[in-house]
Design a protein around this motif. Sequence first.
Motif, PDB file in Angstrom:
ATOM      1  N   ARG A  94      41.928  36.649  34.587  1.00  0.00           N
ATOM      2  CA  ARG A  94      43.305  36.946  34.974  1.00  0.00           C
ATOM      3  C   ARG A  94      43.383  38.408  35.370  1.00  0.00           C
ATOM      4  O   ARG A  94      42.856  39.282  34.685  1.00  0.00           O
ATOM      5  N   VAL A  95      44.047  38.670  36.497  1.00  0.00           N
ATOM      6  CA  VAL A  95      44.243  40.041  36.969  1.00  0.00           C
ATOM      7  C   VAL A  95      45.743  40.251  37.183  1.00  0.00           C
ATOM      8  O   VAL A  95      46.392  39.470  37.882  1.00  0.00           O
ATOM      9  N   ARG A  96      46.281  41.305  36.572  1.00  0.00           N
ATOM     10  CA  ARG A  96      47.716  41.617  36.672  1.00  0.00           C
ATOM     11  C   ARG A  96      47.905  42.711  37.724  1.00  0.00           C
ATOM     12  O   ARG A  96      47.326  43.790  37.607  1.00  0.00           O
ATOM     13  N   LEU A  97      48.719  42.404  38.732  1.00  0.00           N
ATOM     14  CA  LEU A  97      48.864  43.298  39.880  1.00  0.00           C
ATOM     15  C   LEU A  97      50.338  43.649  40.088  1.00  0.00           C
ATOM     16  O   LEU A  97      51.197  42.774  40.037  1.00  0.00           O
ATOM     17  N   GLY A  98      50.612  44.934  40.321  1.00  0.00           N
ATOM     18  CA  GLY A  98      51.970  45.381  40.595  1.00  0.00           C
ATOM     19  C   GLY A  98      52.093  45.911  42.006  1.00  0.00           C
ATOM     20  O   GLY A  98      51.186  46.586  42.513  1.00  0.00           O
TER      21      GLY A  98
ATOM     22  N   PRO B   7      38.284  30.868  43.074  1.00  0.00           N
ATOM     23  CA  PRO B   7      39.435  30.018  42.748  1.00  0.00           C
ATOM     24  C   PRO B   7      39.840  30.045  41.284  1.00  0.00           C
ATOM     25  O   PRO B   7      40.982  29.690  40.957  1.00  0.00           O
ATOM     26  N   ALA B   8      38.953  30.448  40.377  1.00  0.00           N
ATOM     27  CA  ALA B   8      39.288  30.443  38.954  1.00  0.00           C
ATOM     28  C   ALA B   8      39.886  31.764  38.481  1.00  0.00           C
ATOM     29  O   ALA B   8      40.172  31.917  37.295  1.00  0.00           O
ATOM     30  N   ILE B   9      40.080  32.712  39.395  1.00  0.00           N
ATOM     31  CA  ILE B   9      40.728  33.966  39.025  1.00  0.00           C
ATOM     32  C   ILE B   9      42.227  33.833  39.267  1.00  0.00           C
ATOM     33  O   ILE B   9      42.667  33.549  40.372  1.00  0.00           O
ATOM     34  N   GLU B  10      43.003  34.036  38.209  1.00  0.00           N
ATOM     35  CA  GLU B  10      44.459  33.933  38.299  1.00  0.00           C
ATOM     36  C   GLU B  10      45.043  35.320  38.567  1.00  0.00           C
ATOM     37  O   GLU B  10      44.746  36.281  37.853  1.00  0.00           O
ATOM     38  N   ILE B  11      45.878  35.431  39.598  1.00  0.00           N
ATOM     39  CA  ILE B  11      46.533  36.695  39.928  1.00  0.00           C
ATOM     40  C   ILE B  11      47.988  36.623  39.491  1.00  0.00           C
ATOM     41  O   ILE B  11      48.736  35.759  39.948  1.00  0.00           O
ATOM     42  N   GLN B  12      48.386  37.505  38.598  1.00  0.00           N
ATOM     43  CA  GLN B  12      49.775  37.602  38.164  1.00  0.00           C
ATOM     44  C   GLN B  12      50.405  38.809  38.853  1.00  0.00           C
ATOM     45  O   GLN B  12      49.961  39.937  38.661  1.00  0.00           O
ATOM     46  N   VAL B  13      51.413  38.563  39.676  1.00  0.00           N
ATOM     47  CA  VAL B  13      52.022  39.615  40.494  1.00  0.00           C
ATOM     48  C   VAL B  13      53.378  40.011  39.916  1.00  0.00           C
ATOM     49  O   VAL B  13      54.197  39.147  39.600  1.00  0.00           O
TER      50      VAL B  13
ATOM     51  N   VAL C 156      35.806  48.667  34.729  1.00  0.00           N
ATOM     52  CA  VAL C 156      36.575  47.690  35.496  1.00  0.00           C
ATOM     53  C   VAL C 156      35.935  46.314  35.314  1.00  0.00           C
ATOM     54  O   VAL C 156      34.757  46.121  35.636  1.00  0.00           O
ATOM     55  N   GLU C 157      36.697  45.366  34.796  1.00  0.00           N
ATOM     56  CA  GLU C 157      36.172  44.018  34.592  1.00  0.00           C
ATOM     57  C   GLU C 157      35.876  43.356  35.937  1.00  0.00           C
ATOM     58  O   GLU C 157      36.499  43.679  36.957  1.00  0.00           O
ATOM     59  N   ARG C 158      34.951  42.415  35.921  1.00  0.00           N
ATOM     60  CA  ARG C 158      34.515  41.783  37.176  1.00  0.00           C
ATOM     61  C   ARG C 158      35.662  41.138  37.952  1.00  0.00           C
ATOM     62  O   ARG C 158      35.745  41.302  39.165  1.00  0.00           O
ATOM     63  N   PRO C 159      36.556  40.347  37.306  1.00  0.00           N
ATOM     64  CA  PRO C 159      37.661  39.767  38.085  1.00  0.00           C
ATOM     65  C   PRO C 159      38.503  40.830  38.781  1.00  0.00           C
ATOM     66  O   PRO C 159      38.906  40.666  39.934  1.00  0.00           O
TER      67      PRO C 159
END
Length: 294
Positions: A95-99, A121-127, A277-280
Amino acid sequence: MREISLDRLRTLIAIAERGSFTEAARALNLAPPTVSLHIAELEDRVGAPLLSRKRGNVKPSAIGELLIERARRLLADAEQALDDIQRQVQGLEGRVRLGASTGAIAHLLPQALEVLRQSHPAIEIQVAVLTSHETLSRLADGTLDVGLVALPQPPVAGLVIKPWRRDPVMAFVPAHWQCPARVTPEWLADQPLILNDATTRLSRLTAEWFANKGLHPVPRIQLNYNDAIKSLVAAGYGASLLPHEATASLPDPRVVMRPLRPALWRRLGIAHRAEYVERPTQHVLDVLSDQRLP
């Protein structure tokens, strides 16, 4: 209260499956006294015998059977948790949280998100919709992983802020107005204006553009939502200054875009924490960097 070690539970399961302390010790690559110690510690912790030993054949007691059933589930859950974490460490999922601002989310992120969906496809992006100041604050406190921010920004301890792209700021004018081929501060200051609100970097940028000519126009309305501003321009309510991204669709036919004289640019940067920095997160940074424009 002492907790039960997973290693002790693993030893109990191995004995039950093989019916022998010796075979369990061999399978687990442990010394036989260590296996006996594991069971003694478990029985002391539970307060009841877990195994019955008759004629060289070791079998679980009723309480032992119940603990073994639960232990198998615990070990399976632990293995799954480690596998899930390992997949995230390897960048296969996570999961990657993006602002970012509404403008960046509407016009710049969709292409990057599509590339990420296809390649990871298995990386979830939270915007999250945030101002640049809010984005940097949340990066600093660890509640975001990546941010798209307006430049320039003062240095922030613990954060990396790199230039990403620049887009021209254009005059968006109702199509029925008579306007010059290149819009100047003097001409625009005499028109009814719809501008970004004072919390945005774009507001300060456009205010400086006017101020360099000694002008300080008062807008009819200030908003922090560029698509709403464009809709008001299309309705003839006023003109505006907005960035135009190369990937954005053409404006409403009721709106014309005109370049500015002098030219004005909206610059954006990519921000993230300076620590590991994590891989995702790195995958997201790589995709965004591939879409950098001069």
